[in-house]
Design a protein around this motif. Structure first.
Motif, PDB file in Angstrom:
ATOM      1  N   GLN A   1      -6.075   0.963  -6.457  1.00 22.56           N
ATOM      2  CA  GLN A   1      -6.381   2.255  -6.834  1.00 22.56           C
ATOM      3  C   GLN A   1      -5.268   3.424  -6.978  1.00 22.56           C
ATOM      4  N   LEU A   2      -4.209   3.219  -6.151  1.00 26.29           N
ATOM      5  CA  LEU A   2      -3.294   4.083  -6.019  1.00 26.29           C
ATOM      6  C   LEU A   2      -2.337   3.726  -7.393  1.00 26.29           C
TER       7      LEU A   2
ATOM      8  N   THR B   1       1.763  -5.338  -3.070  1.00 29.25           N
ATOM      9  CA  THR B   1       0.306  -5.689  -2.455  1.00 29.25           C
ATOM     10  C   THR B   1       0.272  -7.190  -2.332  1.00 29.25           C
TER      11      THR B   1
ATOM     12  N   ASP C   1      -4.278   5.272 -10.214  1.00 32.07           N
ATOM     13  CA  ASP C   1      -3.872   6.717 -10.453  1.00 32.07           C
ATOM     14  C   ASP C   1      -2.594   7.094 -10.932  1.00 32.07           C
TER      15      ASP C   1
ATOM     16  N   GLY D   1       0.723  -1.320  -0.108  1.00 28.58           N
ATOM     17  CA  GLY D   1      -0.045   0.109   0.071  1.00 28.58           C
ATOM     18  C   GLY D   1       0.759   1.266   0.099  1.00 28.58           C
ATOM     19  N   ARG D   2       2.059   1.122  -0.257  1.00 30.38           N
ATOM     20  CA  ARG D   2       2.966   2.412  -0.109  1.00 30.38           C
ATOM     21  C   ARG D   2       4.032   2.093  -1.333  1.00 30.38           C
TER      22      ARG D   2
ATOM     23  N   TRP E   1      -7.720  -3.424  -3.105  1.00 27.46           N
ATOM     24  CA  TRP E   1      -8.577  -2.544  -3.892  1.00 27.46           C
ATOM     25  C   TRP E   1      -8.048  -1.116  -3.676  1.00 27.46           C
ATOM     26  N   HIS E   2      -7.642  -0.833  -2.319  1.00 26.16           N
ATOM     27  CA  HIS E   2      -6.828   0.464  -2.093  1.00 26.16           C
ATOM     28  C   HIS E   2      -5.497   0.566  -2.838  1.00 26.16           C
ATOM     29  N   ASP E   3      -4.756  -0.654  -2.750  1.00 25.42           N
ATOM     30  CA  ASP E   3      -3.365  -0.531  -3.480  1.00 25.42           C
ATOM     31  C   ASP E   3      -3.464  -0.497  -4.952  1.00 25.42           C
TER      32      ASP E   3
ATOM     33  N   ARG F   1     -10.214  -5.582   0.433  1.00 25.36           N
ATOM     34  CA  ARG F   1     -10.139  -4.151   0.649  1.00 25.36           C
ATOM     35  C   ARG F   1      -8.835  -3.382   0.640  1.00 25.36           C
ATOM     36  N   ASP F   2      -7.826  -4.103   1.075  1.00 25.90           N
ATOM     37  CA  ASP F   2      -6.567  -3.493   1.050  1.00 25.90           C
ATOM     38  C   ASP F   2      -5.994  -3.513  -0.449  1.00 25.90           C
TER      39      ASP F   2
END
Ligand code: URA
Length: 204
Positions: free
Chosen positions: A189-190, A168, A193, A155-156, A185-187, A182-183
């Motif tokens: 999305q980054l 991820t 972007d 995630g970073r 999905w977050h990753d 959920r994690d």
């Protein structure tokens, strides 16, 4: 001069100027014990000019059978994740840390990883993607730090020169534990972007 006696030769590694040439020079690879058990070597596939590369652990049964990465259950989930962020498989490049299936899908060991990594590095150098998704613990430990834990690194963005890498969870981990969705999905999305924000090729 030989890189690894009787196995990986420097010429095999540095001679090829295209992915097809690299694939050819790798075809008979016997640099580690995994070669003995393979049906097919899983070189990797996708866009040779991909701006995004995804790196998994190693082929499973279906990948070994077909000689293609991420075509089994984890691959089907990866396709869905990519589709959810509007990225197609054809535009990215997908490869693994090791290119031959470890028996019973065990995690590849240190010798196997170090025998195979030079091929992945060369593949990476030929494609030159500015963004990489590191899928799971084995890829993270092999590429970044043997002590790194995926749970704390995911995630970073990690920056290495001009390349940004996003660790991820591996899709197989999601199949075992859907709470990780959920994690991921977050990753992704980054990743989406950053991918969208890239300057189009030829306009850099
Ligand atoms: N898991 C991986 O890490 N890679 C594949 O190609 C398939 C499953």
């Amino acid at each position: 001069m030989e890189f690894r006696t009787g196995q990986l030769k420097l010429d095999d590694l540095y001679g090829p100027r295209t992915l097809d040439e690299l694939r050819e020079s790798m075809a008979g690879c016997r640099a580690c014990g995994l070669a003995a058990g393979r049906t097919n070597l899983v070189f990797g596939e996708g866009n040779p000019r991909a701006r995004l590369m995804l790196i998994g652990e190693g082929p499973g049964a279906e990948e070994d059978r077909l000689g293609r990465p991420f075509v089994g259950p984890a691959g089907q989930l990866l396709d869905k994740i990519l589709a959810a962020v509007g990225i197609t498989r054809e535009e990215v490049y997908i490869a693994n840390i090791v290119k031959c299936r470890p028996p019973g899908n065990r995690v590849p060991n240190r010798e196997e990883v170090s025998a195979c990594l030079p091929w992945l590095r060369k593949q990476f150098a030929l494609i030159g993607p500015p963004l990489v998704v590191i899928l799971g613990s084995t890829a993270l430990k092999s590429l970044i730090d043997p002590q790194a834990a995926i749970t704390s690194w995911r995630g970073r963005w990690i920056t290495r020169g001009r390349v940004r890498l996003m660790p991820t969870y591996h899709p197989a981990a999601l199949l075992r534990d859907p709470r990780k969705k959920r994690d991921v999905w977050h990753d992704f999305q980054l990743v989406r972007d950053a991918y969208r924000a890239l300057v189009p090729l030829g306009k850099e």
